[in-house]
Design a protein around this motif. Structure first.
Motif, PDB file in Angstrom:
ATOM      1  N   ALA A 189      60.975  25.681  88.038  1.00 26.38           N
ATOM      2  CA  ALA A 189      61.286  26.345  86.773  1.00 26.38           C
ATOM      3  C   ALA A 189      61.090  25.376  85.621  1.00 26.38           C
ATOM      4  O   ALA A 189      61.237  24.157  85.788  1.00 26.38           O
ATOM      5  N   GLU A 190      60.760  25.939  84.469  1.00 30.71           N
ATOM      6  CA  GLU A 190      60.614  25.104  83.279  1.00 30.71           C
ATOM      7  C   GLU A 190      61.954  24.562  82.806  1.00 30.71           C
ATOM      8  O   GLU A 190      62.051  23.448  82.306  1.00 30.71           O
ATOM      9  N   LYS A 191      63.004  25.378  82.997  1.00 28.49           N
ATOM     10  CA  LYS A 191      64.311  25.020  82.460  1.00 28.49           C
ATOM     11  C   LYS A 191      65.400  25.577  83.369  1.00 28.49           C
ATOM     12  O   LYS A 191      65.224  26.629  83.992  1.00 28.49           O
ATOM     13  N   MET A 205      67.844  29.533  86.324  1.00 27.59           N
ATOM     14  CA  MET A 205      66.512  28.986  86.070  1.00 27.59           C
ATOM     15  C   MET A 205      65.701  29.956  85.215  1.00 27.59           C
ATOM     16  O   MET A 205      65.838  31.187  85.344  1.00 27.59           O
ATOM     17  N   VAL A 206      64.857  29.407  84.353  1.00 32.38           N
ATOM     18  CA  VAL A 206      64.068  30.192  83.407  1.00 32.38           C
ATOM     19  C   VAL A 206      62.590  29.835  83.566  1.00 32.38           C
ATOM     20  O   VAL A 206      62.229  28.654  83.666  1.00 32.38           O
ATOM     21  N   ASN A 227      63.830  34.944  84.734  1.00 35.49           N
ATOM     22  CA  ASN A 227      65.194  34.427  84.919  1.00 35.49           C
ATOM     23  C   ASN A 227      65.562  34.574  86.390  1.00 35.49           C
ATOM     24  O   ASN A 227      65.288  35.604  87.009  1.00 35.49           O
ATOM     25  N   TYR A 228      66.178  33.539  86.931  1.00 38.60           N
ATOM     26  CA  TYR A 228      66.569  33.575  88.336  1.00 38.60           C
ATOM     27  C   TYR A 228      67.903  32.846  88.485  1.00 38.60           C
ATOM     28  O   TYR A 228      68.098  31.750  87.949  1.00 38.60           O
ATOM     29  N   SER A 229      68.835  33.475  89.216  1.00 38.51           N
ATOM     30  CA  SER A 229      70.160  32.885  89.429  1.00 38.51           C
ATOM     31  C   SER A 229      70.307  32.507  90.901  1.00 38.51           C
ATOM     32  O   SER A 229      70.208  33.367  91.786  1.00 38.51           O
ATOM     33  N   LEU A 230      70.528  31.236  91.138  1.00 37.28           N
ATOM     34  CA  LEU A 230      70.687  30.739  92.506  1.00 37.28           C
ATOM     35  C   LEU A 230      72.164  30.508  92.785  1.00 37.28           C
ATOM     36  O   LEU A 230      72.825  29.696  92.126  1.00 37.28           O
TER      37      LEU A 230
END
Length: 368
Positions: A189-191, A205-206, A227-230
């Motif tokens: 991810a970038e950020k 993560m974005v 957008n991703y939430s781990l």
């Protein structure tokens, strides 16, 4: 009589306090160094570090207290003998056993303290320490992720970040997940931002992608996301699954282990010996104290032989400690030898008493 008793007790008490604090402080410091790495990696506060190190104190004191009592008693009676106070008290009618009585009172107090430590405080501290370590180790939201290195909070997760911005957000993030060894997952991810939520720690993560290899089709599955939430809770180890060590068990758990548990059955001898060792350890306090007294005032009086007496007392004390370790090891292999655990300190204790039975009212001076 009472005045002499309190006087001798004071002569022992001050060196005992000094030796206990000094030896405990040194060993406590060496043990505390074990937690430095964990404190830094998990970004824990100083109070957390202090709490962890305090939990090991009961185990340290249980080892230090008999040794400190021996050193304090040896020092106190050597001083009394060097100042001719033993000769004066002996000439007024005090026997050697009477002179040793104040030290016996201190030995009984130390025994009571050690039983409280070995039977309750030590297992409580050990099991609390393990539970706290699990909690801190699995607090992934509090972990410190260093820039430019591969961070491994646990054996299932590897995180790499290129740098952090002025807001503390992570830039250039790579996450490698090997919970499923056959299908590892890599996310970039970038950020990203690490946050605490009511549901547990999460890594947001974005602008990135999720890569997973299908071993059957031998193909790469690639998913792009904005957008991703781990969820990091799934990486945490669950406390309580591991076998409880003997040092973490109370006395009834040692003498009556769970025979339905394969680990308890395989370590049955170890558990039983640990239970008996908890009962025996406090007996070393009076044994070492009386050895110290007997090495100074026991046997024939010799004004010039004090140095040799001190060395002999130290050798006997060291031999007792080594013998106790050897007997415990043998008893673990064969529980038939458990009575030797009790016999070891009692034999030395009785031997010291026999050396002190000779009256000291008329000491015989020997010039060489």
């Amino acid at each position: 009589m009472r005045g002499v008793t309190f006087y001798i007790m004071r002569q022992i008490a001050w060196p005992l306090a000094f030796a206990t604090l000094t030896l405990t402080g040194v060993i406590w410091l060496t043990q505390a160094l074990r937690f430095i790495d964990r404190i830094v990696n998990n970004n824990l506060a100083f109070l957390d570090f202090l709490y962890l190190t305090l939990l090991v104190l009961p185990s340290i004191i249980a080892i230090i207290l008999p040794i400190a009592a021996f050193c304090a008693t040896l020092y106190a009676f050597h001083r009394l003998a060097s100042d001719s106070e033993v000769v004066v008290l002996s000439s007024t009618g005090f026997s050697r056993l009477a002179l040793a009585r104040p030290a016996v009172f201190i030995a009984l107090a130390i025994m009571a303290i050690m039983y409280a430590i070995t039977l309750y405080l030590m297992p409580l501290g050990s099991r609390t320490l393990r539970a706290t370590q699990y909690e801190f180790r699995n607090d992934l939201a509090g972990m410190v992720l260093l820039e430019g290195v591969f961070n491994t909070p646990n054996d299932k997760l590897t995180v790499y970040i290129r740098e952090r911005d002025s807001n503390g957000d992570m830039l250039g993030v790579l996450v490698h997940d090997i919970r499923n060894g056959a299908q590892p997952i890599t996310m970039m991810a970038e950020k990203a931002t690490l946050l605490r939520t009511p549901q547990g720690p999460r890594l947001y993560m974005v602008n990135g992608n999720r890569q997973q290899i299908d071993p059957e089709r031998k193909s790469l599955s690639l998913l792009y996301f904005d957008n991703y939430s781990l969820d990091l809770n799934s990486y945490s180890q669950k406390e309580g699954q591991a076998w409880r060590e003997p040092s973490e068990r109370f006395l009834h758990e040692l003498f009556w282990p769970n025979l339905q548990d394969a680990d308890d059955v395989n370590n049955y001898n170890k558990l039983i010996v640990e239970g008996h060792r908890r009962l025996v350890t406090p007996l070393y306090a009076p044994a070492l104290i009386l050895i110290a007294i007997a090495s100074v005032i026991g046997g024939e009086f010799n004004r010039r032989g004090q140095g040799q007496r001190l060395i002999a007392g130290g050798v006997v004390a060291i031999a007792l400690q080594i013998l106790s370790l050897g007997v415990a090891h043998l008893a673990t292999k064969s529980i038939i030898l458990i009575p030797l655990l009790y016999a070891t300190p009692l034999v030395f204790l009785i031997g010291a008493i026999l050396m002190l039975r000779e009256p000291a009212t008329q000491p015989r001076l020997r010039t060489a």
